[in-house]
Design an enzyme around this catalytic site. Structure first.
Site, PDB file in Angstrom:
ATOM      1  N   LYS A   1      26.777 -35.966 -17.101  1.00  0.00           N
ATOM      2  CA  LYS A   1      27.691 -35.515 -16.043  1.00  0.00           C
ATOM      3  C   LYS A   1      28.361 -36.711 -15.360  1.00  0.00           C
ATOM      4  CE  LYS A   1      26.369 -31.253 -16.584  1.00  0.00           C
ATOM      5  NZ  LYS A   1      26.412 -31.290 -18.045  1.00  0.00           N
TER       6      LYS A   1
ATOM      7  N   THR B   1      21.836 -44.889 -19.665  1.00  0.00           N
ATOM      8  CA  THR B   1      20.829 -43.846 -19.594  1.00  0.00           C
ATOM      9  C   THR B   1      19.938 -43.910 -20.834  1.00  0.00           C
ATOM     10  OG1 THR B   1      20.501 -41.490 -19.158  1.00  0.00           O
ATOM     11  CG2 THR B   1      22.414 -42.034 -20.479  1.00  0.00           C
TER      12      THR B   1
ATOM     13  N   LYS C   1      17.605 -48.165 -20.933  1.00  0.00           N
ATOM     14  CA  LYS C   1      17.532 -48.819 -19.615  1.00  0.00           C
ATOM     15  C   LYS C   1      16.769 -50.148 -19.638  1.00  0.00           C
ATOM     16  CE  LYS C   1      18.092 -44.654 -16.801  1.00  0.00           C
ATOM     17  NZ  LYS C   1      17.512 -43.774 -15.767  1.00  0.00           N
TER      18      LYS C   1
ATOM     19  N   GLY D   1       7.368 -42.353 -17.093  1.00  0.00           N
ATOM     20  CA  GLY D   1       8.449 -42.913 -17.905  1.00  0.00           C
ATOM     21  C   GLY D   1       9.383 -43.784 -17.075  1.00  0.00           C
TER      22      GLY D   1
HETATM   23  P1  NDP Z   1      11.017 -40.866 -20.322  1.00  0.00           P
HETATM   24  O1  NDP Z   1      11.275 -40.371 -21.699  1.00  0.00           O
HETATM   25  O2  NDP Z   1      10.991 -42.312 -20.047  1.00  0.00           O
HETATM   26  O3  NDP Z   1       9.584 -40.261 -19.813  1.00  0.00           O
HETATM   27  C1  NDP Z   1       9.301 -38.888 -19.994  1.00  0.00           C
HETATM   28  C2  NDP Z   1       8.053 -38.515 -19.209  1.00  0.00           C
HETATM   29  O4  NDP Z   1       7.901 -37.076 -19.289  1.00  0.00           O
HETATM   30  C3  NDP Z   1       6.769 -39.134 -19.743  1.00  0.00           C
HETATM   31  O5  NDP Z   1       5.898 -39.360 -18.664  1.00  0.00           O
HETATM   32  C4  NDP Z   1       6.229 -38.009 -20.658  1.00  0.00           C
HETATM   33  O6  NDP Z   1       4.829 -38.046 -20.833  1.00  0.00           O
HETATM   34  C5  NDP Z   1       6.586 -36.795 -19.833  1.00  0.00           C
HETATM   35  N1  NDP Z   1       6.711 -35.530 -20.584  1.00  0.00           N
HETATM   36  C6  NDP Z   1       7.642 -35.211 -21.494  1.00  0.00           C
HETATM   37  N2  NDP Z   1       7.466 -33.930 -21.928  1.00  0.00           N
HETATM   38  C7  NDP Z   1       6.378 -33.459 -21.273  1.00  0.00           C
HETATM   39  C8  NDP Z   1       5.686 -32.200 -21.284  1.00  0.00           C
HETATM   40  N3  NDP Z   1       6.099 -31.197 -22.068  1.00  0.00           N
HETATM   41  N4  NDP Z   1       4.616 -32.045 -20.476  1.00  0.00           N
HETATM   42  C9  NDP Z   1       4.205 -33.057 -19.670  1.00  0.00           C
HETATM   43  N5  NDP Z   1       4.817 -34.284 -19.624  1.00  0.00           N
HETATM   44  C10 NDP Z   1       5.896 -34.469 -20.404  1.00  0.00           C
HETATM   45  O7  NDP Z   1      12.114 -40.114 -19.409  1.00  0.00           O
HETATM   46  P2  NDP Z   1      12.636 -40.572 -17.974  1.00  0.00           P
HETATM   47  O8  NDP Z   1      11.468 -41.040 -17.185  1.00  0.00           O
HETATM   48  O9  NDP Z   1      13.794 -41.467 -18.096  1.00  0.00           O
HETATM   49  O10 NDP Z   1      13.221 -39.187 -17.384  1.00  0.00           O
HETATM   50  C11 NDP Z   1      12.337 -38.184 -16.905  1.00  0.00           C
HETATM   51  C12 NDP Z   1      13.143 -37.035 -16.314  1.00  0.00           C
HETATM   52  O11 NDP Z   1      13.883 -37.486 -15.178  1.00  0.00           O
HETATM   53  C13 NDP Z   1      14.175 -36.424 -17.260  1.00  0.00           C
HETATM   54  O12 NDP Z   1      14.162 -35.025 -17.059  1.00  0.00           O
HETATM   55  C14 NDP Z   1      15.491 -37.014 -16.803  1.00  0.00           C
HETATM   56  O13 NDP Z   1      16.588 -36.172 -17.088  1.00  0.00           O
HETATM   57  C15 NDP Z   1      15.232 -37.081 -15.299  1.00  0.00           C
HETATM   58  N6  NDP Z   1      16.069 -38.076 -14.603  1.00  0.00           N
HETATM   59  C16 NDP Z   1      16.884 -37.625 -13.611  1.00  0.00           C
HETATM   60  C17 NDP Z   1      17.666 -38.492 -12.892  1.00  0.00           C
HETATM   61  C18 NDP Z   1      18.543 -37.967 -11.805  1.00  0.00           C
HETATM   62  O14 NDP Z   1      19.383 -38.722 -11.296  1.00  0.00           O
HETATM   63  N7  NDP Z   1      18.376 -36.717 -11.404  1.00  0.00           N
HETATM   64  C19 NDP Z   1      17.664 -39.957 -13.159  1.00  0.00           C
HETATM   65  C20 NDP Z   1      16.723 -40.346 -14.217  1.00  0.00           C
HETATM   66  C21 NDP Z   1      15.971 -39.414 -14.907  1.00  0.00           C
HETATM   67  P3  NDP Z   1       4.172 -38.941 -22.015  1.00  0.00           P
HETATM   68  O15 NDP Z   1       4.066 -40.329 -21.473  1.00  0.00           O
HETATM   69  O16 NDP Z   1       2.870 -38.273 -22.216  1.00  0.00           O
HETATM   70  O17 NDP Z   1       5.093 -38.826 -23.196  1.00  0.00           O
END
Ligand code: NDP
Length: 282
Positions: free
Chosen positions: A16, A62, A66, A131
């Site tokens: 977006k 993104t 990053k 993450g």
């Molecule tokens: P990453 O891929 O770096 O990390 C993903 C995280 O989600 C990990 O901790 C992973 O756990 C966990 N995870 C994924 N699927 C599941 C599940 N089904 N059940 C439990 N845990 C799960 O992603 P990001 O940290 O970059 O992004 C995380 C979220 O934040 C996304 O939805 C992204 O869109 C959102 N975001 C929003 C922003 C905003 O401005 N609103 C800005 C940045 C991010 P594991 O370590 O076990 O794999």
């Protein structure tokens, strides 16, 4: 002369950011164009160098680039260094340096504190996920002097290593890792539960014991959906949470901070959030 900006990610079709920055530019009368670029998983560094050589003044970054973006920069803000990741780059033509920032944390704080009126001081906060997004938001959250920040993650080892590295970066702070079993054992409710996992993107809810919820618990999901009600927020309401918000406000706020870092103008985010929410609902 028109200045050029872009967002890079892989995938990128869902972003977006081009709409948000176009609205910011219109609102503040800035002569700029903003495009979306699909990042190459192998040649990301070469792509970024080429774009800055040809026309770019600034770049948003993104998933999944990053960390690589931070490594590319020769000058880094402290919040980018603490996060270990950058979502905003700019080329400083005076010093010929590529500079990196991370605006995710300030974006969340402005949405939580300024728009939603949620104070973090002396509050008990639970963060789900370990993450890149968690890395970006942890520093500003800890700076707001909460009583406690507990972190839990599906892959426990990742949360443990994140807590250890952030402790080193931030010094002494009330940041702890809690395994699911510990949360059950202590059975204590939190004031704020932040879902920083990407589970909502698949309509899933990260597993949590019921004892963490209370009537006053605020639920915040970094993910966003057109209705504003992610799977996590729907679950939170079932558990009794009365104040819930998705991450669209944070998205607009982190973009506004990037815009300010590039252009020196802070946009009116309330108006853009309203426009974006109604565009998403269509
Ligand atoms: P990453 O891929 O770096 O990390 C993903 C995280 O989600 C990990 O901790 C992973 O756990 C966990 N995870 C994924 N699927 C599941 C599940 N089904 N059940 C439990 N845990 C799960 O992603 P990001 O940290 O970059 O992004 C995380 C979220 O934040 C996304 O939805 C992204 O869109 C959102 N975001 C929003 C922003 C905003 O401005 N609103 C800005 C940045 C991010 P594991 O370590 O076990 O794999």
């Amino acid at each position: 002369m028109t200045d050029h900006y872009a967002v890079v990610g892989n995938p990128i079709g869902h972003s977006k950011s081009p709409i948000i920055h176009r609205l910011f530019a219109e609102q503040s009368g800035q002569d700029m164009e903003y495009r979306a670029e699909l990042g190459d998983l192998c040649d990301f560094e070469e792509q970024v160098a080429d774009w800055f050589k040809s026309d770019l003044q600034g770049l948003n970054v993104t998933l999944p680039f990053k960390e690589r973006a931070l490594a590319l920069a020769t000058k880094k803000t402290s919040r980018a260094v603490i996060a270990g990741a950058s979502n905003t780059l700019r080329f400083n033509s005076k010093t010929a340096e590529l500079e990196a920032d991370n605006t995710d944390g300030v974006g969340l704080m402005r949405d939580l504190q300024d728009r939603l009126g949620i104070e973090l001081k002396h509050k008990r906060i639970l963060i789900l996920g370990a993450g890149g997004a968690t890395r970006g938001i942890l520093g500003p959250i800890l700076e707001a002097h909460p009583a406690l920040v507990a972190l839990t993650n599906r892959t426990e080892a990742r949360a443990v290593s994140l807590v250890q590295s952030m402790q080193i970066a931030l010094g002494s702070c009330p940041l702890v890792f809690n395994a699911q079993s510990e949360l059950v054992q202590h059975h204590t409710a939190f004031d704020l539960i932040i879902n920083a996992t990407s589970a909502s993107l698949k309509g899933e809810v990260p597993p949590l014991p019921p004892g963490v919820w209370a009537e006053q618990t605020v639920a915040y999901d970094l993910a966003y959906v057109p209705s504003g009600e992610t799977a996590f927020l729907a679950y939170a309401r079932q558990q009794g949470a009365t104040k819930c918000a998705d991450g669209l406000g944070m998205l607009v706020e982190q973009a506004a901070e990037a815009f300010y870092w590039w252009r020196g103008v802070l946009p009116d985010t309330a108006q853009v959030l309203k426009q974006l929410r109604s565009a998403l609902a269509k």
